[in-house]
Scaffold this motif. Sequence first.
Motif, mmCIF file in Angstrom:
data_model
loop_
_atom_site.group_PDB
_atom_site.id
_atom_site.type_symbol
_atom_site.label_atom_id
_atom_site.label_comp_id
_atom_site.label_asym_id
_atom_site.label_seq_id
_atom_site.Cartn_x
_atom_site.Cartn_y
_atom_site.Cartn_z
ATOM 1 N N ALA A 61 0.932 -1.120 0.096
ATOM 2 C CA ALA A 61 0.150 0.142 0.033
ATOM 3 C C ALA A 61 0.894 1.292 -0.053
ATOM 4 C CB ALA A 61 -0.823 0.075 1.458
ATOM 5 N N GLY A 62 2.001 1.244 0.524
ATOM 6 C CA GLY A 62 2.741 2.606 0.783
ATOM 7 C C GLY A 62 3.926 2.384 -0.482
ATOM 8 N N SER A 63 3.844 1.540 -1.056
ATOM 9 C CA SER A 63 5.165 1.490 -2.264
ATOM 10 C C SER A 63 5.309 2.660 -3.152
ATOM 11 C CB SER A 63 4.964 0.102 -3.072
ATOM 12 O OG SER A 63 3.716 0.094 -3.723
ATOM 13 N N ARG A 64 4.232 3.330 -3.179
ATOM 14 C CA ARG A 64 4.021 4.553 -3.983
ATOM 15 C C ARG A 64 4.167 5.824 -3.085
ATOM 16 N NH1 ARG A 64 2.100 0.841 -7.224
ATOM 17 N NH2 ARG A 64 2.182 0.894 -9.571
ATOM 18 N N LEU A 65 4.260 5.768 -2.063
ATOM 19 C CA LEU A 65 4.606 6.933 -1.052
ATOM 20 C C LEU A 65 5.880 7.166 -0.572
ATOM 21 C CD1 LEU A 65 1.570 6.334 1.644
ATOM 22 C CD2 LEU A 65 1.550 7.968 -0.094
ATOM 23 N N PRO A 66 6.286 8.433 -0.598
ATOM 24 C CA PRO A 66 7.845 8.679 -0.150
ATOM 25 C C PRO A 66 8.213 7.726 1.123
ATOM 26 C CG PRO A 66 6.785 10.742 -0.571
ATOM 27 C CD PRO A 66 5.662 9.703 -0.653
ATOM 28 N N ARG A 67 9.319 7.236 1.175
ATOM 29 C CA ARG A 67 9.627 6.199 2.514
ATOM 30 C C ARG A 67 9.306 7.096 3.805
ATOM 31 N NH1 ARG A 67 14.026 3.423 -1.077
ATOM 32 N NH2 ARG A 67 12.704 1.639 -2.064
ATOM 33 N N ARG A 68 9.962 8.132 3.784
ATOM 34 C CA ARG A 68 9.546 8.945 5.192
ATOM 35 C C ARG A 68 8.285 9.008 5.529
ATOM 36 N NH1 ARG A 68 9.476 14.546 6.310
ATOM 37 N NH2 ARG A 68 10.579 15.184 8.422
ATOM 38 N N THR A 69 7.337 9.514 4.583
ATOM 39 C CA THR A 69 6.008 9.619 4.929
ATOM 40 C C THR A 69 5.314 8.189 5.510
ATOM 41 O OG1 THR A 69 5.679 11.338 3.259
ATOM 42 C CG2 THR A 69 3.695 10.355 3.983
ATOM 43 N N MET A 70 5.597 7.271 4.797
ATOM 44 C CA MET A 70 4.995 5.895 4.965
ATOM 45 C C MET A 70 5.663 5.424 6.534
ATOM 46 S SD MET A 70 3.022 3.797 4.149
ATOM 47 C CE MET A 70 2.638 2.111 4.560
ATOM 48 N N LEU A 71 6.949 5.806 6.810
ATOM 49 C CA LEU A 71 7.409 5.413 8.333
ATOM 50 C C LEU A 71 6.656 6.180 9.157
ATOM 51 C CD1 LEU A 71 11.429 5.152 7.541
ATOM 52 C CD2 LEU A 71 9.813 3.367 8.057
ATOM 53 N N LEU A 74 3.061 4.815 9.642
ATOM 54 C CA LEU A 74 3.008 3.617 10.396
ATOM 55 C C LEU A 74 3.572 3.668 11.933
ATOM 56 C CD1 LEU A 74 5.313 1.595 7.828
ATOM 57 C CD2 LEU A 74 3.006 1.096 8.286
ATOM 58 N N LEU A 75 4.448 4.386 12.336
ATOM 59 C CA LEU A 75 4.625 4.819 13.764
ATOM 60 C C LEU A 75 3.303 5.479 14.250
ATOM 61 C CD1 LEU A 75 6.929 4.108 15.785
ATOM 62 C CD2 LEU A 75 8.008 6.185 15.249
ATOM 63 N N ALA A 76 2.781 6.194 13.639
ATOM 64 C CA ALA A 76 1.364 6.912 14.348
ATOM 65 C C ALA A 76 0.626 5.785 14.495
ATOM 66 C CB ALA A 76 0.819 7.957 13.254
ATOM 67 N N LEU A 77 0.287 4.971 13.904
ATOM 68 C CA LEU A 77 -0.679 3.854 14.130
ATOM 69 C C LEU A 77 -0.177 2.838 15.344
ATOM 70 C CD1 LEU A 77 -2.995 1.739 13.475
ATOM 71 C CD2 LEU A 77 -1.662 0.971 11.477
ATOM 72 N N GLY A 106 5.988 -4.927 10.873
ATOM 73 C CA GLY A 106 6.786 -5.531 9.874
ATOM 74 C C GLY A 106 7.308 -4.329 8.480
ATOM 75 N N ALA A 107 6.068 -3.652 8.216
ATOM 76 C CA ALA A 107 6.382 -2.664 7.253
ATOM 77 C C ALA A 107 7.381 -1.600 7.740
ATOM 78 C CB ALA A 107 5.168 -2.026 6.902
ATOM 79 N N PHE A 108 7.480 -1.059 8.928
ATOM 80 C CA PHE A 108 8.109 -0.185 9.418
ATOM 81 C C PHE A 108 9.598 -0.788 9.638
ATOM 82 C CE2 PHE A 108 10.687 1.712 12.919
ATOM 83 C CZ PHE A 108 10.268 3.201 12.715
ATOM 84 N N LEU A 109 9.899 -1.708 10.044
ATOM 85 C CA LEU A 109 11.328 -2.467 10.182
ATOM 86 C C LEU A 109 11.740 -2.677 8.600
ATOM 87 C CD1 LEU A 109 10.719 -4.567 13.207
ATOM 88 C CD2 LEU A 109 12.013 -2.596 13.225
ATOM 89 N N GLY A 110 10.883 -3.175 7.881
ATOM 90 C CA GLY A 110 11.054 -3.485 6.415
ATOM 91 C C GLY A 110 11.657 -2.330 5.765
#
Length: 406
Positions: A61-71, A74-77, A106-110
Amino acid sequence: MPIALWALTLGAFGIGTTEFVIMGLLPEVAGDLGVSIPTAGHLISGYAAGVVVGAPLLAIAGSRLPRRTMLLALLALFTVANAVSAVAPGYEALLGARVLAGLPHGAFLGIGSVVAADMVAGHRRGQAVARVLLGLTLANVVGVPLGALMGQQIGWRWAFAAVAVIGAVSLVALRLALPEQPRPAPIPVRAELRVFRRPQVLLAFAVVVFGFGGSFAAYGYISPMLTEVTGLQGMAVTLVLALYGAGMTVGAIAGGRLADRAPMPTLWLFTAALAVLLALFTVTVASPILAPVTFFLIGATGFIAVTSLQTMILDRAKEAPGLAAAGIHSAFNIANAMGATLGGAAISAGFGLASPSMVGALLSAVGLGLALLMGMPARRAAVVPDPVTEVEPVPAAEAALEPARA
């Protein structure tokens, strides 16, 4: 190493604390909620199930988002889910909150591992990945023991509230320290998933599931083992948990260097050592002196092997690094759920509180066999065609992206 790597380490610290703190609180949670210890063990499996489901789905789902935004998302959730855990009114609600907390793990650490590896020169990638994993090990040195002590002294809910605070602090630190990341090159999901048809990648995931399901089988029930079999209480249990975390930290640091030099021999040697130590722990757990020493060594050997596997999977799945790195954390948490479930089943079957350690030894022995199969000579691997390298028709829309990928 870039300073931003320490921000990723802090985020991993919060995630590692919430994953493992429940293992030091099983007797308290079980007593307060009126369930048995094996039933409370499902709180470990529930978190692991959240990781297994969330890691690949959120990575895609986050593969098209900037990685910083996705991280940051994920941490907010993660932070919200732990706050919900702290106020859960009963067992079922706590179980649901644990599943929710596991989703971003997993997504955050990955993704964090991919970002870390991209920050450094190629010959230091293993050390950069180990730096992120260092947050998990430090969680076991500091976060888990303090959380367990807090839970024992003032109530287990305060431990989860503290984890939520850690998550909030980590979120702010990442926001300030992590630079903007470029948007990942758009890769069709179908192309990413083809990576998982590679025999070597699948074998690596299988090594994770069985090899380290062994560690989780023992670790999941370490608190009741130490109190009922070893005879330790209160602060002594907390110190053993910290000692295990110290072993993991030593393993993460040493594993990063060994993974850069000889990843496959490192994996073989330390998976074998893990199986032997888990079997030995069924005997040494009765000794207040030998039990902590053995448990320290279990933590160290397991994490040396972990780092080698993580680096190898990233090397074998370069076309889909984010999904592959998230997938390895799904595999670790399948191992977590399987180890906790089989360890609890052994206790329920009447084999005793120390039996999860022998279950772990058997699982790690299977993992060693799979690791040996994974390292078969290259000439044998050449006989089996790699499905990802086979020529396949490329749709026009995907073909247009090929220069960008190159």
